[in-house]
Design a protein around this motif. Structure first.
Motif, PDB file in Angstrom:
ATOM      1  N   GLN A 151       0.922  -1.266   0.102  1.00 12.85           N
ATOM      2  CA  GLN A 151      -0.122   0.059  -0.101  1.00 12.85           C
ATOM      3  C   GLN A 151       0.776   1.216   0.030  1.00 12.85           C
ATOM      4  O   GLN A 151       0.272   2.290  -0.538  1.00 12.85           O
ATOM      5  CB  GLN A 151      -1.065   0.015   1.313  1.00 12.85           C
ATOM      6  N   GLN A 152       1.956   1.217   0.715  1.00  8.20           N
ATOM      7  CA  GLN A 152       2.771   2.276   0.868  1.00  8.20           C
ATOM      8  C   GLN A 152       3.381   2.739  -0.759  1.00  8.20           C
ATOM      9  O   GLN A 152       3.449   4.157  -0.925  1.00  8.20           O
ATOM     10  CB  GLN A 152       4.021   2.243   1.731  1.00  8.20           C
ATOM     11  N   GLN A 153       3.669   2.022  -1.595  1.00  6.98           N
ATOM     12  CA  GLN A 153       4.184   2.353  -2.901  1.00  6.98           C
ATOM     13  C   GLN A 153       2.849   2.586  -3.576  1.00  6.98           C
ATOM     14  O   GLN A 153       3.087   3.363  -4.839  1.00  6.98           O
ATOM     15  CB  GLN A 153       4.795   1.078  -3.323  1.00  6.98           C
ATOM     16  N   ALA A 154       1.775   2.268  -3.437  1.00  7.32           N
ATOM     17  CA  ALA A 154       0.560   2.569  -4.218  1.00  7.32           C
ATOM     18  C   ALA A 154       0.084   4.080  -4.065  1.00  7.32           C
ATOM     19  O   ALA A 154      -0.678   4.334  -4.747  1.00  7.32           O
ATOM     20  CB  ALA A 154      -0.537   1.526  -4.030  1.00  7.32           C
ATOM     21  N   ILE A 155       0.222   4.535  -2.836  1.00  5.05           N
ATOM     22  CA  ILE A 155      -0.563   5.666  -2.701  1.00  5.05           C
ATOM     23  C   ILE A 155       0.575   6.959  -3.324  1.00  5.05           C
ATOM     24  O   ILE A 155       1.763   7.076  -2.841  1.00  5.05           O
ATOM     25  CB  ILE A 155      -0.424   6.122  -0.943  1.00  5.05           C
ATOM     26  N   ARG A 156      -0.190   7.812  -3.660  1.00  2.00           N
ATOM     27  CA  ARG A 156       0.381   9.260  -4.383  1.00  2.00           C
ATOM     28  C   ARG A 156       0.016  10.296  -3.885  1.00  2.00           C
ATOM     29  O   ARG A 156      -0.996  10.516  -3.045  1.00  2.00           O
ATOM     30  CB  ARG A 156       0.032   8.975  -5.912  1.00  2.00           C
ATOM     31  N   LYS A 157       1.049  11.273  -4.111  1.00  2.00           N
ATOM     32  CA  LYS A 157       0.494  12.714  -3.526  1.00  2.00           C
ATOM     33  C   LYS A 157      -1.000  13.016  -3.958  1.00  2.00           C
ATOM     34  O   LYS A 157      -1.480  13.835  -3.106  1.00  2.00           O
ATOM     35  CB  LYS A 157       1.585  13.763  -3.763  1.00  2.00           C
ATOM     36  N   SER A 158      -1.261  12.837  -5.034  1.00  2.00           N
ATOM     37  CA  SER A 158      -2.519  13.187  -5.694  1.00  2.00           C
ATOM     38  C   SER A 158      -3.712  12.602  -5.035  1.00  2.00           C
ATOM     39  O   SER A 158      -4.623  13.212  -4.855  1.00  2.00           O
ATOM     40  CB  SER A 158      -2.519  12.856  -7.124  1.00  2.00           C
ATOM     41  N   HIS A 159      -3.579  11.129  -4.571  1.00  2.00           N
ATOM     42  CA  HIS A 159      -4.363  10.606  -3.828  1.00  2.00           C
ATOM     43  C   HIS A 159      -4.645  11.415  -2.477  1.00  2.00           C
ATOM     44  O   HIS A 159      -5.653  11.740  -2.190  1.00  2.00           O
ATOM     45  CB  HIS A 159      -3.959   9.301  -3.554  1.00  2.00           C
ATOM     46  N   LEU A 160      -3.632  11.837  -1.884  1.00  2.00           N
ATOM     47  CA  LEU A 160      -3.713  12.498  -0.454  1.00  2.00           C
ATOM     48  C   LEU A 160      -4.508  13.633  -0.722  1.00  2.00           C
ATOM     49  O   LEU A 160      -5.361  13.934   0.148  1.00  2.00           O
ATOM     50  CB  LEU A 160      -2.361  12.537   0.179  1.00  2.00           C
ATOM     51  N   GLY A 161      -4.176  14.401  -2.014  1.00  2.00           N
ATOM     52  CA  GLY A 161      -4.498  15.483  -1.971  1.00  2.00           C
ATOM     53  C   GLY A 161      -6.095  15.547  -2.316  1.00  2.00           C
ATOM     54  O   GLY A 161      -7.046  16.360  -1.821  1.00  2.00           O
ATOM     55  N   PHE A 162      -6.559  14.683  -3.254  1.00  2.00           N
ATOM     56  CA  PHE A 162      -7.883  14.486  -3.392  1.00  2.00           C
ATOM     57  C   PHE A 162      -8.801  13.977  -2.179  1.00  2.00           C
ATOM     58  O   PHE A 162      -9.857  14.499  -2.167  1.00  2.00           O
ATOM     59  CB  PHE A 162      -8.034  13.137  -4.310  1.00  2.00           C
ATOM     60  N   LEU A 163      -8.192  13.273  -1.446  1.00  2.00           N
ATOM     61  CA  LEU A 163      -8.925  12.952   0.120  1.00  2.00           C
ATOM     62  C   LEU A 163      -8.963  13.987   0.927  1.00  2.00           C
ATOM     63  O   LEU A 163     -10.237  14.133   1.451  1.00  2.00           O
ATOM     64  CB  LEU A 163      -8.163  11.594   0.631  1.00  2.00           C
ATOM     65  N   GLN A 164      -7.932  14.824   0.802  1.00  2.00           N
ATOM     66  CA  GLN A 164      -8.300  16.085   1.895  1.00  2.00           C
ATOM     67  C   GLN A 164      -9.271  16.764   1.391  1.00  2.00           C
ATOM     68  O   GLN A 164     -10.063  17.430   2.214  1.00  2.00           O
ATOM     69  CB  GLN A 164      -6.889  16.794   1.907  1.00  2.00           C
ATOM     70  N   ALA A 165      -9.062  17.158  -0.069  1.00  2.00           N
ATOM     71  CA  ALA A 165     -10.273  17.874  -0.467  1.00  2.00           C
ATOM     72  C   ALA A 165     -11.673  17.542  -0.182  1.00  2.00           C
ATOM     73  O   ALA A 165     -12.784  18.257   0.070  1.00  2.00           O
ATOM     74  CB  ALA A 165      -9.756  18.031  -2.077  1.00  2.00           C
ATOM     75  N   GLN A 166     -11.831  16.062  -0.575  1.00  2.98           N
ATOM     76  CA  GLN A 166     -13.163  15.650  -0.230  1.00  2.98           C
ATOM     77  C   GLN A 166     -13.438  15.598   1.350  1.00  2.98           C
ATOM     78  O   GLN A 166     -14.784  15.964   1.543  1.00  2.98           O
ATOM     79  CB  GLN A 166     -13.069  14.068  -0.638  1.00  2.98           C
ATOM     80  N   ALA A 167     -12.793  15.660   2.227  1.00  2.85           N
ATOM     81  CA  ALA A 167     -13.131  15.797   3.515  1.00  2.85           C
ATOM     82  C   ALA A 167     -13.475  17.220   3.816  1.00  2.85           C
ATOM     83  O   ALA A 167     -14.298  17.576   4.771  1.00  2.85           O
ATOM     84  CB  ALA A 167     -11.933  15.243   4.506  1.00  2.85           C
TER      85      ALA A 167
END
Length: 389
Positions: free
Chosen positions: A100-116
């Motif tokens: 999972q650590q290799q699969a997570i991208r910065k864009s994923h994190l930004g998307f989740l933060q925006a959705q929250a």
């Protein structure tokens, strides 16, 4: 053609505002996600629509850029839209899996933060919980993740209140440990929104013996905790688990393992932080709880099957562990059985244009249309819609 499909799907993902119409759920697929956890989360939604004859839920699969994502079993899934197109979802659930650590991208994190920030409920299944923690969205929250990752998540994100529960629903966060646990999580969510009758009927359709609640814990294999460094201890625990109805004496366990009773006690205190007697009792009590919840055995039969000499002694031990008598397990969250009448058959809106017919707002609409001829279609009455948790 693929770009046109993504564009059309992306447009439909952004059509409705939050709170209008069905609950809209986006499943963000990470590379090497586990297909069983993903399917376990989606299938209850499909069946909720099927049995009620109403489109209570819409779901969309998303990826970073709309390109296909490979599951851990090698299958490639073509998502409905890129994640940036999904800007009006009620719930976003990250589907993780291997590495999972290799699969997570910065864009994923930004998307989740925006959705929250915009108020969506945020969830994760299997190792998708790791992405939520990395995005800072689980600080101060209880969270579930597959048992293989519990210690790693605790070490990497000390502000996250990691539990070994099968799933956790807390405020605006939903996390499930993996495997079939997302099925139980979604069933509980459906029950909160649309009633226990629908939840129970879905369970029956999937031939689930029971619906697990958010207090139930993962069974973490002892070999994962100890590794291979304590073969004697692993051997003794295996003997305990194999001899529940007629428990072995500690002297017998020690003799079979080729150690003294004192050595036996030291092993348990050092590595399991309890006495061997206590550990053995824990195994038997947990087995009793399974039998009480999953079978129709009488309490005295359960007590005998788990090595207790009398029902009063069993009840005393049970109350000491769980704070309730064994009889209370017979009344915890009974699941309604059987269909309760049939709803009026759903009639598709003929005002939809040809494009809407070929490419509906989500795969939920296609599934609902395909289910119209089934005997169970619309067999469960809906209750008034409840707010998201």
């Amino acid at each position: 053609m693929k770009d046109e499909r993504h564009s059309a799907a992306a447009g439909r993902v952004a059509e409705r505002g939050i709170g209008a119409g069905p609950t809209r759920i986006g499943f963000l697929l990470l590379d090497n996600f586990t297909l069983i956890a993903h399917s376990s989360a989606i299938e209850p939604l499909r069946m909720a629509n099927h049995l009620s004859g109403e489109e209570h839920y819409q779901w969309f699969t998303l990826s970073e850029n709309g390109e296909p994502v490979r599951a851990s079993d090698g299958q490639r899934i073509l998502p409905d839209a890129p994640m940036d197109a999904a800007n009006d979802l009620d719930i976003v659930i990250v589907c993780g899996g291997v590495a999972q650590q290799q699969a997570i991208r910065k864009s994923h994190l930004g998307f989740l933060q925006a959705q929250a920030r915009r108020g969506a409920l945020i969830g994760g299944v299997c190792t998708g919980t790791w992405a939520l923690a990395q995005a800072g969205l689980l600080d101060g929250y209880r969270a579930s993740i597959h048992w293989e990752c519990i210690s790693g998540l605790q070490e990497a994100f000390p502000k996250v209140l990691v539990t070994n529960r099968l799933f956790t629903i807390e405020a605006n966060r939903l996390t499930a440990s993996g495997g079939t646990a997302p099925l139980d999580m979604m069933l509980n969510l459906i029950g909160k929104q649309h009633g226990r009758e629908l939840m129970g009927a879905i369970s029956e359709m999937f031939m689930c013996e029971r619906i697990r609640n958010d207090q139930e814990q993962q069974r973490i294999p002892l070999r994962h905790v100890l590794g291979t460094s304590q073969p004697k201890l692993l051997e003794i625990v295996a003997l305990m688990e194999a001899n529940i109805e007629e428990p072995l004496e500690l002297e017998d366990l020690a003799a079979i393992a080729g150690i003294s009773r004192r050595q036996l006690e030291r092993l348990f205190l050092k590595h399991l932080n309890c006495s061997p007697s206590r550990y053995y009792l824990t195994i038997r009590i947990n087995r009793a709880r399974q039998l009480l919840r999953q079978t129709s055995m009488m309490i005295i039969e359960v007590a005998t099957a788990c090595g207790f000499v009398s029902t009063p002694h069993f009840s005393k031990c049970y109350r000491g562990f769980f704070g309730v008598p064994p009889s209370s397990e017979r009344t915890i969250e009974p699941v309604p059985r059987g269909a309760r009448g049939r709803r009026e058959v759903f009639i598709a809106d003929e005002s939809h244009d040809a494009q809407d017919t070929i490419l509906p707002a989500s795969t939920a609409e296609l599934a609902l249309m395909a289910a119209r001829g089934e005997a169970t279609y619309g067999s469960v009455m809906s209750v008034p819609r409840r707010a998201l948790c």
